[in-house]
Design a protein around this motif. Structure first.
Motif, PDB file in Angstrom:
ATOM      1  N   HIS A  27       0.870  -1.317   0.107  1.00 51.66           N
ATOM      2  CA  HIS A  27      -0.131  -0.025  -0.058  1.00 51.66           C
ATOM      3  C   HIS A  27       0.948   1.288  -0.054  1.00 51.66           C
ATOM      4  O   HIS A  27       1.912   1.269   0.499  1.00 51.66           O
TER       5      HIS A  27
ATOM      6  N   ILE B 194      -1.981  -3.879 -10.460  1.00 53.75           N
ATOM      7  CA  ILE B 194      -2.438  -2.530  -9.838  1.00 53.75           C
ATOM      8  C   ILE B 194      -3.858  -2.753  -9.177  1.00 53.75           C
ATOM      9  O   ILE B 194      -4.838  -2.711 -10.137  1.00 53.75           O
TER      10      ILE B 194
ATOM     11  N   ALA C  61      -6.779   1.710  -6.465  1.00 54.03           N
ATOM     12  CA  ALA C  61      -6.321   3.300  -6.581  1.00 54.03           C
ATOM     13  C   ALA C  61      -7.728   4.195  -6.367  1.00 54.03           C
ATOM     14  O   ALA C  61      -8.592   3.955  -7.070  1.00 54.03           O
TER      15      ALA C  61
ATOM     16  N   ILE D 241      -3.857   6.946 -11.531  1.00 53.97           N
ATOM     17  CA  ILE D 241      -2.683   6.432 -11.115  1.00 53.97           C
ATOM     18  C   ILE D 241      -1.732   5.717 -12.443  1.00 53.97           C
ATOM     19  O   ILE D 241      -2.503   5.268 -13.362  1.00 53.97           O
TER      20      ILE D 241
ATOM     21  N   ALA E 245      -3.809   1.015 -14.534  1.00 45.69           N
ATOM     22  CA  ALA E 245      -4.607   0.372 -13.783  1.00 45.69           C
ATOM     23  C   ALA E 245      -5.852  -0.430 -14.833  1.00 45.69           C
ATOM     24  O   ALA E 245      -6.446  -1.330 -14.510  1.00 45.69           O
TER      25      ALA E 245
ATOM     26  N   VAL F 255       5.804   5.295  -8.996  1.00 51.63           N
ATOM     27  CA  VAL F 255       4.224   5.335  -8.953  1.00 51.63           C
ATOM     28  C   VAL F 255       3.957   6.835  -8.700  1.00 51.63           C
ATOM     29  O   VAL F 255       4.327   7.536  -8.118  1.00 51.63           O
TER      30      VAL F 255
ATOM     31  N   SER G 269       0.622   9.131  -8.522  1.00 55.64           N
ATOM     32  CA  SER G 269      -0.987   9.046  -8.334  1.00 55.64           C
ATOM     33  C   SER G 269      -1.447  10.258  -7.466  1.00 55.64           C
ATOM     34  O   SER G 269      -0.582  11.015  -6.996  1.00 55.64           O
TER      35      SER G 269
ATOM     36  N   GLU H  13      -4.236   7.299  -2.749  1.00 60.20           N
ATOM     37  CA  GLU H  13      -3.770   6.062  -2.363  1.00 60.20           C
ATOM     38  C   GLU H  13      -3.927   5.029  -3.451  1.00 60.20           C
ATOM     39  O   GLU H  13      -4.665   5.157  -4.303  1.00 60.20           O
ATOM     40  N   TRP H  14      -3.048   3.972  -3.511  1.00 62.15           N
ATOM     41  CA  TRP H  14      -3.038   3.146  -4.124  1.00 62.15           C
ATOM     42  C   TRP H  14      -2.492   1.630  -3.658  1.00 62.15           C
ATOM     43  O   TRP H  14      -1.802   1.592  -2.388  1.00 62.15           O
ATOM     44  N   THR H  15      -2.949   0.459  -4.349  1.00 65.56           N
ATOM     45  CA  THR H  15      -2.331  -0.941  -3.943  1.00 65.56           C
ATOM     46  C   THR H  15      -1.700  -1.704  -5.048  1.00 65.56           C
ATOM     47  O   THR H  15      -2.325  -1.798  -5.981  1.00 65.56           O
TER      48      THR H  15
END
Length: 730
Positions: free
Chosen positions: A662, A680, A683, A687, A704, A718, A720, A723-725
């Motif tokens: 994360h 991905i 998000a 992103i 993504a 990254v 973005s 937030e992203w994973t």
């Protein structure tokens, strides 16, 4: 002027199939007869198709828009009437466009230095023919543009007529009617609208006195063409400021009538509608789709207040008390074009007149007085505009600026000054180079505006000193003091705001613009890089209403980045180490301060973003890519006053990807295991993930919307807005 552009009588020369400006000129010697210019559009039979195929000062535009009479001008010891000829838009049925001249009160033998000249957009003279054998003629076919094998050529004709323009026109199929009395100045309630005439000759009306529709007495349009016959030599005497001539044509006489924005804008005779009380009306004006704004004038006799709306639109065209029972505003026609439908609310008698932009009141360089809403035209250079206004009650005063090269740009309003609930308005604002429109909107004040031109600086003086200074909007060419290497530029725009009204664009050889500096990203002063690929010169377009300075510096003046560095605003640092990671941190306490850092490498001028803080104070880790064969510059972009800290980091500072990682916003991660799939997984906002090469340059973009992606040991950047994973899968 190249030798091929000068041609002798009977000779011809190719011309570009592009928009041209045609001057029918003479030496500006007092007491010599005036010369009127005209154009005739001929079909394959060598004859006109109707009255509309004759363009002259009393009929200044062809229905197709391809030929226009652009007015008169004087300069450099020359006097000329101008025609605009848009060759790509000449109808296919038209095979020749004849350029003619006529004079009254004398003969062409008394006209010194008679010539016809065609000028391209870049200022290049593509054809020039001088008449040296005129004697008793009162009309002349000077030359003609004709089609040949899909291209256009110009032929120098030089054929004279002793019978004036009427005799010349007769030879090309126009039957000149007997002159009839001019219409009453009061005019009909709705003046006739000029329509294209079709059908067989004979054609009538070309030589009638006042053949152009008259402006009604209720209109203040002003520049209606004077009543005259086709054999006359009258020149409009109450003209508004005319088209701005491009810099490349600055030595030519400047036209003094017509729209400053040229034939691409909708032009028409005034449309008038009168009535009493509240009603809905339709004004049958054939607006083209997405046309630029026009002027609406309102007059009321018994009552001051009037409201005019376009049904279906939230904005109101008029909603005013009119101090002198009269006012004018800018009207933006419907996007789809066609007739104009209006809802009028008034308790008395009213008259509405729709006028082209050429009817705007010229502001000049003196003091202009008036009351209520008004539309004014500024065609001069950058000036300080002093505003003085008085209202017996507390009222609103607002002055807007409309500027641009396209109808869509001219629709948009930029507020120059606004006062609420004030009896007196005292202010001075800066207005840029014209042409532009100034609209006094929603005002009951009696006002006066005084434009004071500001000194003009020559930006080209910087070629030797490396310091380019100017005022207002300018296009200049920067000269690289060390071709093959980049340079630094210290820029300063005093008095500017940190917004998009300040910008400097790069301009390539095709006229296309590229982003370089703007007030929001770079602030109003700082340092940046020019000649990224070592170009010998670079053309830039400055858009700013005030003074500005661009000062070239040696690249060696950029401080060397060897460890943590602190500063504020926009600047440039040199980095000479290997590819590295860098922590970017905003250290000032502002809540909405932008900070972005880029790595730019010479000699190819390639650059990539290191990090963008997205207005946050949280530290951001980013990659500094380094070309092994070049020089690396770290470019910081921030408005003045924004403080920052840069700190190089080892490659091990990037967190290692796990099965599920994360993060948020910008950052760098690394994969150290065997080849696997990357997904991905989530998000919260837009992103992009970039896989970096061994120099930390982004060479592959992952998004993504697709995937999974096969990755091996590598660094990932990254980018973005939230937030992203990221997930790794076997």
């Amino acid at each position: 002027m190249g030798p091929m552009s000068h041609i002798a009588k009977g000779a011809n020369t190719p011309v570009p199939a592009a928009p041209l400006r045609i001057a029918v000129g003479r030496s500006a010697v007092p007491g010599t007869p005036a010369v009127d210019a005209s154009a005739l559009l001929l079909d394959a039979t060598g004859r006109v198709r109707g009255d509309a195929d004759l363009v002259f000062h009393n009929q200044p535009a062809h229905p197709s828009g391809a030929v226009r009479h652009a007015g008169v001008g004087q300069g450099g010891g020359q006097f000329a009437e101008w025609l605009e000829l848009d060759l790509p838009h000449v109808e296919a049925v038209v095979q020749r466009v004849v350029i003619a001249g006529s004079c009254e009160g004398g003969t062409f033998g008394q006209v010194p230095g008679l010539y016809v000249q065609a000028v391209a957009r870049d200022g290049r003279i593509v054809a020039h023919f001088e008449v040296t054998d005129a004697s008793s003629e009162t009309a002349f076919v000077l030359g003609e543009f004709y089609r040949r094998d899909g291209a256009w050529k110009f032929r120098a004709v030089g054929q004279g007529y002793d019978s004036g323009l009427a005799g010349l026109a007769t030879d090309y199929g126009i039957v000149v009617a007997e002159q009839t009395p001019a219409p009453s100045p009061a005019g009909p309630a709705a003046p006739p609208v000029a329509q294209p005439v079709s059908g067989p000759v004979p054609l009538k009306g070309v030589s009638k006195v006042g053949s152009a529709p008259a402006v009604p007495a209720t209109s203040t349009a002003g520049p209606a063409m004077p009543a005259t016959s086709v054999t006359g030599s009258a020149v409009p005497t109450a003209s508004v400021a005319g088209p701005a001539v491009p810099a490349a044509w600055a030595d030519a006489p400047v036209p003094s009538t017509g729209s400053p924005w040229g034939p691409s804008f909708f032009d028409f005779e005034p449309y008038v509608h009168s009535g009493t009380g509240s009603t809905k009306i339709t004004m049958d004006i054939p607006f083209p789709p997405d046309s630029g704004p026009v002027i609406m004038e309102a007059r009321v006799e018994k009552y001051k207040w009037i409201q005019v709306q376009i049904p279906g639109r939230d904005d109101t065209v008029f909603c005013h008390d009119l101090p002198e029972h009269h006012g004018r505003v800018l009207l933006v026609p419907p996007r789809k074009g066609g007739p104009l439908r209006l809802k009028v609310s008034c308790s008395g008698d009213w008259t509405l007149t729709v006028l082209p932009l050429s009817a705007a009141r010229p502001i000049g360089t003196g003091t202009v007085q008036g009351s209520g809403p008004e539309v004014l035209l500024h065609t001069g250079g950058t000036a300080d505009l002093k505003i003085r206004a008085k209202d017996p009650d507390n009222g609103r005063f607002q002055l807007n600026c409309h500027k641009g090269d396209t109808p869509d740009e001219l629709r948009r309003a930029e507020e120059l000054h606004s006062a609420w609930n004030g009896r007196r308005v005292r202010a001075t604002v800066r207005i840029p180079d014209g042409p532009l429109l100034l609209a006094i909107d929603r005002s009951r004040h009696h006002w006066e505006l005084t434009a004071t031109p500001l000194p003009v600086r020559d930006p080209s003086a910087g070629h030797k000193s490396g310091v380019y200074q100017g005022r207002g909007e300018k296009t200049i060419t920067l000269i690289n003091p060390r071709p093959g290497r980049p340079a630094l530029v210290r820029y300063d725009f005093p008095g500017a705001g940190a917004d998009y009204r300040l910008e400097v664009k790069t301009v390539d050889e095709y006229g296309d613009e590229g982003d370089w500096l703007d007030g929001v990203t770079d602030g109003t002063r700082g340092v940046t890089v020019a000649f990224r690929a070592g170009q010998a010169e670079q053309t830039v377009r400055v858009r700013h209403t005030g003074e500005w300075t661009l000062r070239l510096l040696s690249e060696d003046e950029a401080p060397l980045l060897t460890g943590p560095a602190e500063g504020k605003g926009s600047t440039v640092l040199r980095y000479q180490g290997p590819p590295t990671l860098m922590t970017v941190r905003r250290t000032s306490l502002g809540k909405d301060e932008k900070l972005a850092v880029f790595a730019l490498n010479h000699p190819y001028g390639k650059w990539a973003i290191v990090a963008d803080t997205n207005r946050r104070r949280r530290p951001v880790l980013g990659p500094v890519w380094v070309d092994p064969g070049g020089s690396c510059f770290v470019v910081v972009k921030a408005v003045e006053g924004t403080k920052w800290r840069l700190e190089p980091e080892p490659l091990s500072a990037a967190p290692v990807l796990g099965a599920r990682t994360h993060g948020g916003w910008y950052g760098v991660v690394r994969h150290t295991g065997p080849e696997c799939e990357l997904v991905i997984a989530g998000a919260s906002s837009m992103i992009h993930v970039f896989e970096l090469d061994e120099n930390l340059f982004p060479y592959r973009k992952l998004t993504a919307s697709s995937g999974p992606y096969r990755i091996s040991s590598s660094f990932l950047h990254v980018r973005s807005l939230g937030e992203w994973t990221l997930e790794l899968r076997d």
